[in-house]
Design a protein around this motif. Structure first.
Motif, short mmCIF file in Angstrom:
data_model
loop_
_atom_site.label_atom_id
_atom_site.label_comp_id
_atom_site.label_asym_id
_atom_site.label_seq_id
_atom_site.Cartn_x
_atom_site.Cartn_y
_atom_site.Cartn_z
N ALA A 58 32.97 62.77 33.99
CA ALA A 58 32.61 63.88 33.11
C ALA A 58 33.61 65.03 33.26
O ALA A 58 33.99 65.67 32.27
N GLU A 59 34.04 65.26 34.49
CA GLU A 59 35.04 66.32 34.75
C GLU A 59 36.32 66.05 33.97
O GLU A 59 36.95 66.98 33.44
N GLN B 38 23.98 67.34 30.56
CA GLN B 38 22.84 66.48 30.18
C GLN B 38 23.18 65.70 28.92
O GLN B 38 22.86 64.50 28.81
N ASP B 39 23.82 66.35 27.98
CA ASP B 39 24.21 65.67 26.74
C ASP B 39 25.23 64.58 27.02
O ASP B 39 25.12 63.46 26.48
N TRP B 40 26.21 64.88 27.86
CA TRP B 40 27.24 63.88 28.21
C TRP B 40 26.59 62.68 28.89
O TRP B 40 26.90 61.53 28.56
N LEU B 41 25.68 62.94 29.82
CA LEU B 41 25.02 61.85 30.54
C LEU B 41 24.07 61.07 29.65
O LEU B 41 23.87 59.86 29.85
N GLN C 254 27.80 60.87 41.52
CA GLN C 254 29.15 61.34 41.84
C GLN C 254 30.21 60.65 40.99
O GLN C 254 31.15 61.30 40.51
N ALA C 255 30.06 59.36 40.76
CA ALA C 255 31.01 58.64 39.91
C ALA C 255 30.98 59.19 38.48
O ALA C 255 32.03 59.39 37.84
#
Length: 209
Positions: A98-99, A160-163, A92-93
């Protein structure tokens, strides 16, 4: 330029053009063949629409998420709410940050009941043709980190790429090279970065625990 020389040039040009066309066609066939050999999409985990062992339907109470759904990481559905609290807090964090970067993170699959995991495994064996190949994608209920609530499948691909680039700051790590959607909590990653990924679940020593 005499006529015979011009004719020879036209023939050479035609031969070169034919060779290039053949190379393009062959290259396309190779690419298509390679793509067709990939057993699963890099953004879509195996999802069962079948029945649970014993004949009952797979449902939300078992952790099932329909493929068409885009479940928020803040959703109250069992697939999300039954995740390990520390893992869920990290997801969630990360999703909030990311948002802020214009990336929406959603849950493809989270917690699963043992019966649902068994149904997924049966589907995988039927899809891939053997228990050995299925094990590269779906664990048994006794070995599944989803059943214990310690794994979550996240999407879409841009999330997925961002993470993959930022997840370690939250302790979120991709565990398997063949499953870029599969994330688990590794608190040590905050300071040390994520560990090297296993090729697939069969290389994970936890399967022998």
């Amino acid at each position: 330029m005499n006529t015979s020389h011009a004719t020879r040039q036209r023939r050479v040009t035609a031969m070169i053009g034919a060779a290039l066309l053949a190379a393009i066609v062959i290259g396309s066939i190779v690419v298509i063949s390679q793509q067709s050999s990939v057993p699963a999409s890099a953004s879509t985990p195996v999802v069962s629409d079948g029945a649970l062992p014993g004949g009952g339907p797979v449902g939300e109470a078992d952790g099932k998420i329909d493929e068409a759904d885009r479940i928020s990481v803040f959703d109250g559905t069992p697939a999300v709410s039954k995740l390990d609290p520390a893992l869920l807090a990290a997801v969630q964090a990360a999703a909030v940050d990311a948002e802020a970067d214009g990336i929406r993170v959603h849950v493809n699959s989270g917690w699963r009941s043992p019966a649902y995991q068994e149904a997924l495994l049966a589907d995988a064996i039927a899809k891939y043709g053997s228990a050995e190949e299925a094990a590269r994608w779906v664990a048994t209920p006794e070995r599944s980190e989803h059943v214990s609530g310690d794994a979550v499948d996240l999407g879409p691909v841009d999330a997925q790429d961002w993470l993959s680039r930022h997840g370690s700051r939250y302790g979120l790590c991709q565990i398997y090279e063949n499953e870029p959607w599969h994330f688990e909590l590794r608190p040590g990653a905050v300071a040390n970065g994520c560990p090297i990924m296993y090729a697939d679940p069969t290389a994970d020593p936890r399967v022998d625990r």
